[in-house]
Design an enzyme around this catalytic site. Sequence first.
Site, PDB file in Angstrom:
ATOM      1  N   CYS A  48       0.847  -1.200   0.000  1.00 35.71           N
ATOM      2  CA  CYS A  48       0.000   0.000   0.000  1.00 35.71           C
ATOM      3  C   CYS A  48       0.876   1.240   0.000  1.00 35.71           C
ATOM      4  O   CYS A  48       2.103   1.165   0.024  1.00 35.71           O
ATOM      5  CB  CYS A  48      -0.933   0.010   1.219  1.00 35.71           C
ATOM      6  N   CYS A  51       3.735   1.742   2.506  1.00 35.54           N
ATOM      7  CA  CYS A  51       5.005   1.066   2.206  1.00 35.54           C
ATOM      8  C   CYS A  51       5.891   1.974   1.355  1.00 35.54           C
ATOM      9  O   CYS A  51       7.074   2.189   1.644  1.00 35.54           O
ATOM     10  CB  CYS A  51       4.758  -0.248   1.472  1.00 35.54           C
ATOM     11  N   CYS A  69      42.502 -19.872 -19.727  1.00 33.59           N
ATOM     12  CA  CYS A  69      42.827 -20.671 -18.539  1.00 33.59           C
ATOM     13  C   CYS A  69      41.933 -20.265 -17.381  1.00 33.59           C
ATOM     14  O   CYS A  69      41.115 -19.349 -17.495  1.00 33.59           O
ATOM     15  CB  CYS A  69      44.297 -20.493 -18.149  1.00 33.59           C
ATOM     16  N   CYS A 114      41.798 -16.628 -16.238  1.00 30.11           N
ATOM     17  CA  CYS A 114      40.910 -15.731 -17.001  1.00 30.11           C
ATOM     18  C   CYS A 114      39.517 -15.727 -16.381  1.00 30.11           C
ATOM     19  O   CYS A 114      38.920 -14.667 -16.138  1.00 30.11           O
ATOM     20  CB  CYS A 114      40.814 -16.182 -18.454  1.00 30.11           C
ATOM     21  N   ASP A 119       7.047  29.176 -31.605  1.00 23.85           N
ATOM     22  CA  ASP A 119       8.132  29.638 -32.467  1.00 23.85           C
ATOM     23  C   ASP A 119       7.662  29.525 -33.916  1.00 23.85           C
ATOM     24  O   ASP A 119       6.896  28.617 -34.260  1.00 23.85           O
ATOM     25  CB  ASP A 119       9.367  28.760 -32.242  1.00 23.85           C
ATOM     26  N   ASP A 136      11.577  24.166 -31.833  1.00 23.58           N
ATOM     27  CA  ASP A 136      12.281  23.012 -32.380  1.00 23.58           C
ATOM     28  C   ASP A 136      13.776  23.213 -32.518  1.00 23.58           C
ATOM     29  O   ASP A 136      14.494  22.281 -32.876  1.00 23.58           O
ATOM     30  CB  ASP A 136      11.718  22.662 -33.763  1.00 23.58           C
ATOM     31  N   ASP A 194      15.803  27.754 -29.209  1.00 24.69           N
ATOM     32  CA  ASP A 194      14.565  27.739 -28.420  1.00 24.69           C
ATOM     33  C   ASP A 194      14.764  27.124 -27.033  1.00 24.69           C
ATOM     34  O   ASP A 194      13.884  27.225 -26.184  1.00 24.69           O
ATOM     35  CB  ASP A 194      13.473  26.939 -29.150  1.00 24.69           C
TER      36      ASP A 194
END
Length: 798
Positions: free
Chosen positions: A16, A19, A83, A86, A495, A693, A697
Amino acid sequence: MSSTKELSLDITGMTCAACANRIEKVLNKMEGVEANVNLALENAKVKINSDTTQTRDIVGQIEKLGYGVREEKVDFDIRGMTCAACANRIEKVLTKMEGIDQATVNLTTESATVLYQTGAITLDDMVARVKKLGYEAIPKTDTEDPVDYKEKEYRSKLIKFVISALLTLPFVYMMIAEFTGLPMPMFLSHPWTQLILAGIIQFYIGGPFYYGAFRALQNKSANMDVLVVLGTSAAYLYSIYGVIRSIIEPSYHADLYFETSAVLITLILLGKLFEARSKGRTTAAIKSLLDLQAKEATIVRDGKEESIPIDQVQVNDLLVVKPGEKIPVDGIVIDGKSSVDEAMITGESLPVEKSIDDHVIGSTLNKNGTLKMKAEKVGKDTALAGIVRIVKEAQGSKAPIQRLADVISGIFVPIVVGIAVLTFIIWVAFIDPGNVPGALRPAIAVLVIACPCALGLATPTSIMVGTGKGAEKGLLFKGGEYLETTHKLDAILLDKTGTVTKGKPEVTDFIVFNGDKAQLLSMVVAAEKASEHPLAQAIVAYGYDHSIKALSATNFEAIPGHGIQTVIDGKTVLIGTRKFMKDHDILYEEHETEMATLESDGKTAMFIAADGALQGVIAVADTLKASSVSAIQELKSLGLEVYMITGDNKRTAMAIAQQAGIEQVFAEVLPEHKAEKVRELQKQGKKVAMVGDGINDAPALAAADIGMAIGTGTDVAIEAADITLVGGNLAHIPKAIALSRATMKNIRQNLFWALFYNSIGVPIAAIGLLAPWVAGAAMAFSSVSVVTNALRLKRVKI
């Protein structure tokens, strides 16, 4: 200087709003930590601004509070190992990485298995770390689809509910039999039968409630589990007391309430079952977006085509997309021509024509031609991945109105417990003195009816559905707070270039005074082809659209600010201004009217002369987008003031504004001063949205109450904005406002019903007019109704 790290952790065990509030509060007390916990999404967004606080500290604190961080397992193929050293090296390094709990590397099978915390680390991080060690890690792909976590959780709850329901049926029959006179089997009415059946439900089925309540109380908090445990345990334990006393005192007639606890737990499980299913549906937008992604791509290697999984495509790969196939990743067309259906990304219904040098978006549908493309953005960098990321972040954010619900639910449980205790005392002391069972029933009903689940779900479920709905329509809200604020807007600042207009000059008029029109256009195109000016490129494109005859030009000369001069087929061709014509003794006065008319409409007009005589005029302008006029009218109908802002001269600006239906214009505004115009409107008490855009702007987008970036614009503008309008259609602006209004209306409805259930239900339960099992049903219904109401947003027309 401390580095900033952001995590997105999936949390388990929350039941709820209490929590979520508890986790958020504790995490925010940690050094350099900013946390936002979302109950509906079961997720925590965490920002760490301290070098001393690690991911493990965050996870440890969450687990200490009694919750979990969801883990996932991934298998890698490891290449380059020779090996055991690694394998040991890779294993040790992976284990030390933040977010990884366990790593096992096997040299024989050349593989690694990693257990990691979802959201704390990515597969790319692991792959990069292994690569840094000198090896290659390749995530394995399962042949079977992985089981969806929410579906798995739903099935688990369904099984528990079925078991609980079957064990509860005898109690339901007894309740019906008591009121209707149906025959009562002896074994059902036997106290020990009821005790055993109810005990299985109470402690096996209801075990998670006890665990949750214990962890909550251990951390000095209270949640829904506390209410459920108090209510059902009171009924169950009092019934046991009655059974034991009846054994000791055969004359004592015990009042048993086993059916109360059994029915309550079953009804609560039913509510949780419905809630889990409904919550799963709120993430449908994310799933549908992910389903859009292409699964394979056709790559060209050594002149041959082969099919590869989409996750193996790399930047600069050459790909072939055949008719009917999805474009695999974002890229650029290098050969071919086709129409592409981009509706799933941009919301535009009509296919878009694509040819060489045009950009294409991954996951869109190639309709009728074969395209060869070069991959530019793959994996998490594609447009679709960006959309999914933005939607996920938005769904996990909190709207300001949710803070109110958080505050209420945070103090709700202790108050309810107090009301329940007070109810019991009043009943046992005054209303029905000495009657403990009679006092217990209203107290239990109070505890059960007051569960704050619905209150905790009221806002986030609507935000999740609303942002998902927006994504489907090409509206990307970066957070719930922006979805809320948008409905308050009363001024829109647009714009001009690239927003109201197409941002790309086009030939609007071609008037011929003397000679053949096609021949003159061929000469103009031949002259302009040598120029790199944007206006010249617009004229050349216009010529190609009209299938002009190709001519050759020599002795090209450009005179900046005036025009161009060249020789075509032995004729001297001039294209330019009045002064340019006058300097070459070209008479233009009798056609001054045509020139002035074109310029008054905001167009750039140029005279055309050949062999010393005026031949015509050609005009170029940045034209309105098809959607601009209708979108602006719609904004006005919504009661918003519409402004246009541009750096262009006032005459051009007013001409464009008049065509678009905008009365209020800010012209000749320098880029750095656009943000000042936003603040001027804000000082007048207006809630302002800036729509743009370009890079110039970005300051204005950031200064506005809501910044809206055109999705076809620059990454800088999109990053600075609060909402991205995918595809650049201005009709998305009124849609965004309509969606915000619909979402806020939905949230208010949810909050009303959530508070209505509790404010009405608690006093009714306290005066004894609500049986505990009815209270349980009402509580379960309240959560389901809130989530179901939020899902209605999917059907809202915008």
